[in-house]
Scaffold this active site. Structure first.
Site, PDB file in Angstrom:
ATOM      1  CB  ILE A  23      -0.966  -0.017   1.210  1.00 45.34           C
ATOM      2  CG1 ILE A  23      -2.013  -1.137   1.015  1.00 45.34           C
ATOM      3  CG2 ILE A  23      -1.648   1.333   1.393  1.00 45.34           C
ATOM      4  CD1 ILE A  23      -2.909  -1.391   2.213  1.00 45.34           C
ATOM      5  CG  ASP A  64      13.121   0.820  13.105  1.00 44.91           C
ATOM      6  OD1 ASP A  64      11.883   0.766  13.251  1.00 44.91           O
ATOM      7  OD2 ASP A  64      13.916   0.072  13.721  1.00 44.91           O
ATOM      8  CG  ASN A  91       1.671   2.564   4.540  1.00 48.36           C
ATOM      9  OD1 ASN A  91       0.537   2.140   4.314  1.00 48.36           O
ATOM     10  ND2 ASN A  91       2.771   1.898   4.171  1.00 48.36           N
ATOM     11  CE1 TYR A 155      -2.282  -3.939  11.321  1.00 51.18           C
ATOM     12  CE2 TYR A 155      -4.599  -4.592  11.338  1.00 51.18           C
ATOM     13  CZ  TYR A 155      -3.529  -3.994  10.703  1.00 51.18           C
ATOM     14  OH  TYR A 155      -3.697  -3.460   9.451  1.00 51.18           O
ATOM     15  CE  LYS A 159      -3.080  -0.528  11.151  1.00 53.74           C
ATOM     16  NZ  LYS A 159      -2.269   0.385  10.319  1.00 53.74           N
ATOM     17  CB  ILE A 188      -5.473  -4.123   0.622  1.00 49.99           C
ATOM     18  CG1 ILE A 188      -6.379  -3.072   1.286  1.00 49.99           C
ATOM     19  CG2 ILE A 188      -4.894  -3.635  -0.702  1.00 49.99           C
ATOM     20  CD1 ILE A 188      -7.490  -2.523   0.436  1.00 49.99           C
TER      21      ILE A 188
HETATM   22  N1  LIG Z   1      -3.196  -5.317   3.411  1.00 49.53           N
HETATM   23  C1  LIG Z   1      -4.320  -5.205   4.094  1.00 49.53           C
HETATM   24  O1  LIG Z   1      -5.225  -6.060   4.005  1.00 49.53           O
HETATM   25  C2  LIG Z   1      -4.510  -4.018   5.002  1.00 49.53           C
HETATM   26  C3  LIG Z   1      -5.796  -3.797   5.546  1.00 49.53           C
HETATM   27  C4  LIG Z   1      -5.998  -2.714   6.382  1.00 49.53           C
HETATM   28  C5  LIG Z   1      -4.960  -1.849   6.681  1.00 49.53           C
HETATM   29  N2  LIG Z   1      -3.728  -2.086   6.144  1.00 49.53           N
HETATM   30  C6  LIG Z   1      -2.666  -1.157   6.517  1.00 49.53           C
HETATM   31  O2  LIG Z   1      -2.031  -0.635   5.354  1.00 49.53           O
HETATM   32  C7  LIG Z   1      -0.670  -0.324   5.675  1.00 49.53           C
HETATM   33  C8  LIG Z   1       0.266  -0.973   4.683  1.00 49.53           C
HETATM   34  O3  LIG Z   1       0.070  -2.373   4.730  1.00 49.53           O
HETATM   35  P1  LIG Z   1       0.538  -3.345   3.564  1.00 49.53           P
HETATM   36  O4  LIG Z   1      -0.539  -4.321   3.374  1.00 49.53           O
HETATM   37  O5  LIG Z   1       1.057  -2.567   2.429  1.00 49.53           O
HETATM   38  O6  LIG Z   1       1.718  -4.112   4.331  1.00 49.53           O
HETATM   39  P2  LIG Z   1       3.188  -4.490   3.837  1.00 49.53           P
HETATM   40  O7  LIG Z   1       3.673  -5.501   4.821  1.00 49.53           O
HETATM   41  O8  LIG Z   1       3.212  -4.795   2.386  1.00 49.53           O
HETATM   42  O9  LIG Z   1       3.973  -3.113   4.074  1.00 49.53           O
HETATM   43  C9  LIG Z   1       4.305  -2.655   5.354  1.00 49.53           C
HETATM   44  C10 LIG Z   1       5.676  -2.031   5.297  1.00 49.53           C
HETATM   45  O10 LIG Z   1       6.007  -1.521   6.591  1.00 49.53           O
HETATM   46  C11 LIG Z   1       7.376  -1.734   6.778  1.00 49.53           C
HETATM   47  N3  LIG Z   1       7.708  -1.709   8.197  1.00 49.53           N
HETATM   48  C12 LIG Z   1       7.518  -2.686   9.134  1.00 49.53           C
HETATM   49  N4  LIG Z   1       8.053  -2.303  10.295  1.00 49.53           N
HETATM   50  C13 LIG Z   1       8.571  -1.063  10.111  1.00 49.53           C
HETATM   51  C14 LIG Z   1       9.264  -0.153  10.943  1.00 49.53           C
HETATM   52  N5  LIG Z   1       9.559  -0.456  12.224  1.00 49.53           N
HETATM   53  N6  LIG Z   1       9.641   1.040  10.419  1.00 49.53           N
HETATM   54  C15 LIG Z   1       9.391   1.334   9.124  1.00 49.53           C
HETATM   55  N7  LIG Z   1       8.765   0.501   8.271  1.00 49.53           N
HETATM   56  C16 LIG Z   1       8.358  -0.685   8.778  1.00 49.53           C
HETATM   57  C17 LIG Z   1       7.657  -3.093   6.156  1.00 49.53           C
HETATM   58  O11 LIG Z   1       9.047  -3.268   5.865  1.00 49.53           O
HETATM   59  C18 LIG Z   1       6.778  -3.039   4.915  1.00 49.53           C
HETATM   60  O12 LIG Z   1       7.500  -2.575   3.783  1.00 49.53           O
HETATM   61  C19 LIG Z   1      -0.450  -0.781   7.115  1.00 49.53           C
HETATM   62  O13 LIG Z   1      -0.640   0.305   7.980  1.00 49.53           O
HETATM   63  C20 LIG Z   1      -1.545  -1.804   7.309  1.00 49.53           C
HETATM   64  O14 LIG Z   1      -1.893  -1.971   8.656  1.00 49.53           O
HETATM   65  C21 LIG Z   1      -3.476  -3.138   5.331  1.00 49.53           C
END
Ligand SMILES: NC(=O)c1ccc[n+]([C@@H]2O[C@H](COP(=O)([O-])OP(=O)(O)OC[C@H]3O[C@@H](n4cnc5c(N)ncnc54)[C@H](O)[C@@H]3O)[C@@H](O)[C@H]2O)c1
Length: 267
Positions: A23, A64, A91, A155, A159, A188
């Site tokens: 995302i 980080d 994010n 989680y 949120k 997603i």
């Molecule tokens: N995919 C879904 O179904 C979904 C649903 C609701 C909300 N979200 C939210 O969308 C956002 C993105 O999720 P996604 O699905 O792209 O996940 P993803 O795992 O593809 O991406 C998350 C990214 O965060 C990075 N990350 C983890 N720990 C970190 C840290 N300490 N510092 C910096 N970066 C760090 C990871 O390296 C990764 O690149 C998140 O906030 C997630 O909670 C996702």
């Protein structure tokens, strides 16, 4: 032809955390397509680089969100070079806990620390510069799990905290021209699902019937909503959470049918 004020305005500078993932990468692409200069940050620098390399002018930065030092040094270096950020997208997230009673502390506390602690650290580092500049927008990527229980207790709690943090910061920084909003995506398809799909290749397919629009979401569904809230078209929207969930939080047709409050076809 004379150029209008928007043609000569410098590009807005937007930083996205966790932008090496699904995302976050889409948010970086969509913000760039809207004219922003994007800073692609992630704890995984290789992932951030891979995303930034595909976006003209994008910068990849190791950041980080769990580390105060990492946050402060990245934001300090960026703002001394470019001035205050115009847009911050919180994010980054991890989602580790499944079963409440047996989830060990290091697992559930990591969820809280990245999702909620990370957003707090980022906002503490970025908001003073926005306040001083008298402009800025923060968009927090929350989740439907912050509104209702869909599994993953820590989680979801993190949120929910992020959604309430959004409101508090919106009230405090609105007087300075800084807006703070959040989006709450539903399911997603991103790498975050890889582990679950490895165990159950149909896990995402089974999510589909729960969604009133008959599909799960795409990364662009979320990125477009973030770009809207980050941009000037949302100039009087402050302190909201925008569900991006195909209607999941609006209610449950399956339940209505099950209890005889709706019929299967229409009604
Ligand atoms: N995919 C879904 O179904 C979904 C649903 C609701 C909300 N979200 C939210 O969308 C956002 C993105 O999720 P996604 O699905 O792209 O996940 P993803 O795992 O593809 O991406 C998350 C990214 O965060 C990075 N990350 C983890 N720990 C970190 C840290 N300490 N510092 C910096 N970066 C760090 C990871 O390296 C990764 O690149 C998140 O906030 C997630 O909670 C996702």
């Amino acid at each position: 032809m004379s150029s209008g004020p928007h043609d000569t305005a410098p590009p807005r500078r937007a930083l996205i955390t966790g932008a090496g993932g699904g995302i976050g990468a889409a948010i970086a692409r969509v913000l760039h397509a809207g004219g922003a200069a994007v800073i692609v940050t992630d704890v995984d620098l290789d992932a951030a680089r891979a995303v930034a390399d595909a976006i003209e002018g994008a910068e990849a930065v190791h950041l980080d969100v769990r580390s105060e030092r990492s946050v402060r040094s990245a934001i300090g270096a960026l703002t001394s070079r470019h001035g205050p950020l115009d847009v911050l997208v919180n994010n980054a997230a991890v989602c580790g806990n499944i079963e409440f009673e047996s989830t060990p502390e290091p697992v559930w506390s990591l969820d809280l620390d990245v999702v909620l602690g990370g957003a707090i650290r980022m906002c503490q580092a970025v908001l003073p510069g926005m306040r001083e500049a008298g402009r800025g927008a923060v968009v927090n990527v929350a989740s439907v799990n912050g509104h209702r229980y869909f599994g993953n207790d820590a989680y979801g709690a993190a949120k929910a905290g992020l959604i309430n943090l959004t409101r508090g910061l919106a009230v405090q920084y609105g007087p300075y021209g800084v807006r703070v909003n959040s989006v709450s995506p539903g399911t997603i398809a991103t790498p975050v699902w890889d582990e679950r799909l490895a165990a159950d290749p149909h896990a995402l397919d089974r999510a589909v019937p729960w969604y009133p629009m008959g599909r799960v979401g795409t990364v662009d569904d979320v990125a477009e909503a973030v770009a809207f809230l980050a941009g000037d078209r949302a100039s009087w929207i402050n302190g909201i959470d925008l569900p991006v969930d195909g209607g999941l939080l609006a209610g449950s047709r399956a339940m209505a049918v099950d209890i005889g409050a709706a019929v299967v076809d229409g009604g």
